[in-house]
Design a protein around this motif. Structure first.
Motif, short mmCIF file in Angstrom:
data_model
loop_
_atom_site.label_atom_id
_atom_site.label_comp_id
_atom_site.label_asym_id
_atom_site.label_seq_id
_atom_site.Cartn_x
_atom_site.Cartn_y
_atom_site.Cartn_z
N THR A 13 -30.76 -45.27 66.99
CA THR A 13 -31.64 -45.61 65.86
C THR A 13 -31.41 -44.78 64.61
O THR A 13 -32.00 -45.05 63.58
N VAL A 17 -31.48 -41.04 55.12
CA VAL A 17 -32.58 -41.28 54.18
C VAL A 17 -32.07 -40.88 52.80
O VAL A 17 -31.61 -39.75 52.60
N ALA A 136 -34.90 -35.08 57.33
CA ALA A 136 -34.03 -36.23 57.13
C ALA A 136 -32.90 -35.78 56.22
O ALA A 136 -33.01 -34.73 55.54
N THR A 170 -37.83 -33.62 53.69
CA THR A 170 -38.80 -34.40 54.47
C THR A 170 -38.82 -35.81 53.90
O THR A 170 -38.96 -35.97 52.68
N PRO A 171 -38.69 -36.83 54.76
CA PRO A 171 -38.66 -38.20 54.21
C PRO A 171 -40.03 -38.61 53.68
O PRO A 171 -41.05 -38.34 54.30
N THR A 173 -40.71 -41.76 53.06
CA THR A 173 -40.93 -43.15 53.47
C THR A 173 -40.14 -43.42 54.74
O THR A 173 -39.27 -42.63 55.11
N VAL A 174 -40.47 -44.53 55.38
CA VAL A 174 -39.69 -44.96 56.55
C VAL A 174 -38.63 -45.93 56.05
O VAL A 174 -38.95 -46.91 55.38
N ILE A 175 -37.38 -45.60 56.32
CA ILE A 175 -36.28 -46.42 55.82
C ILE A 175 -35.95 -47.50 56.86
O ILE A 175 -35.77 -47.19 58.04
N GLU A 176 -35.87 -48.75 56.40
CA GLU A 176 -35.47 -49.82 57.32
C GLU A 176 -34.00 -49.67 57.66
O GLU A 176 -33.23 -49.12 56.86
N ASP A 177 -33.64 -50.18 58.81
CA ASP A 177 -32.22 -50.07 59.18
C ASP A 177 -31.39 -50.94 58.25
O ASP A 177 -31.90 -51.85 57.59
#
Ligand SMILES: Cc1cc2nc3c(=O)[nH]c(=O)nc-3n(C[C@H](O)[C@H](O)[C@H](O)COP(=O)(O)O)c2cc1C
Length: 192
Positions: A13, A17, A136, A170-171, A173-177
């Motif tokens: 997974t 980032v 990240a 530190t990220p 946001t959550v990055i989509e694949d």
């Protein structure tokens, strides 16, 4: 065979980032040392250590960016203030960036391409080490990895070049694949 589940899940997974999504807090000096210790644990044919690292953190990031803006102003007089500001911010907002310098050691035992590959392995392993420590990261080059004057300004010595800048934070946001290659299109089983 015992499956290392956390490692397998990470490798299945993992993703970078982008710099724009890396924020404070960054690694503490102790965490950074840990990231570097893990990051340089890479294959290195001949054990020549054909790489070294330059860390940009704290206020030095803005000074590095100013150096880039000065070079960009001389080489691209058409750049307006907004363009120069992009250069000033090259090492922001990520709290820490590690420049990976390829430092070839000419030796017939390990051709230069193998030493270069080892430097690339450091780049990617630093990303993985940053994730292992809860941060990240992103491996980026940009124009200054190819401009001799900029490389020197950022710390490369004669005969060296940067092969990557690893931005860590530190990220936010959550990055989509992103799309991944279909392995059936890239794998052949040699059977001649
Ligand atoms: C050698 C190298 C140089 C890169 N330079 C840039 C760059 O200058 N700018 C950029 O937006 N992405 C650059 N990338 C791509 C980023 O690392 C990007 O985030 C990556 O494709 C994401 O893939 P991942 O999620 O599988 O890690 C570079 C990648 C590599 C391997």
């Amino acid at each position: 065979m015992t499956v290392n589940v956390p490692l397998r899940d990470y490798l299945r997974t993992r993703r970078s980032v982008g710099i724009g999504f890396l924020r404070d807090p960054g690694p503490t000096p102790e965490e950074l040392e840990e990231i570097i210790t893990m990051g340089v644990r890479v294959p290195d044919h001949g054990k020549f250590v054909p790489w070294r690292l330059v860390v940009y953190s704290g206020e030095a990031r803005a000074r590095a960016g100013q150096r880039l803006a000065d070079i960009a102003r001389r080489n691209r007089p058409e750049l307006d203030e907004a363009g120069l500001d992009i250069e000033r911010r090259q090492f922001l907002p990520a709290p820490v960036t590690i420049g990976v310098v390829f430092s070839p050691r000419p030796n017939p035992k390990a051709p230069e391409i193998e030493q270069l590959l080892s430097a690339g392995a450091v780049c990617f392993n630093l990303c993985n080490a940053a994730f292992a420590m809860g941060f990240a990261a992103s491996w980026v080059t940009r124009w200054f990895a190819f401009d001799p004057e900029a490389q020197q300004a950022l710390g490369a010595r004669a005969g060296e070049r940067f092969v990557g800048f690893i931005h860590i934070g530190t990220p936010s946001t959550v990055i989509e694949d992103r799309e991944r290659p279909d392995i059936s299109s890239i794998v052949t089983h040699w059977s001649e």
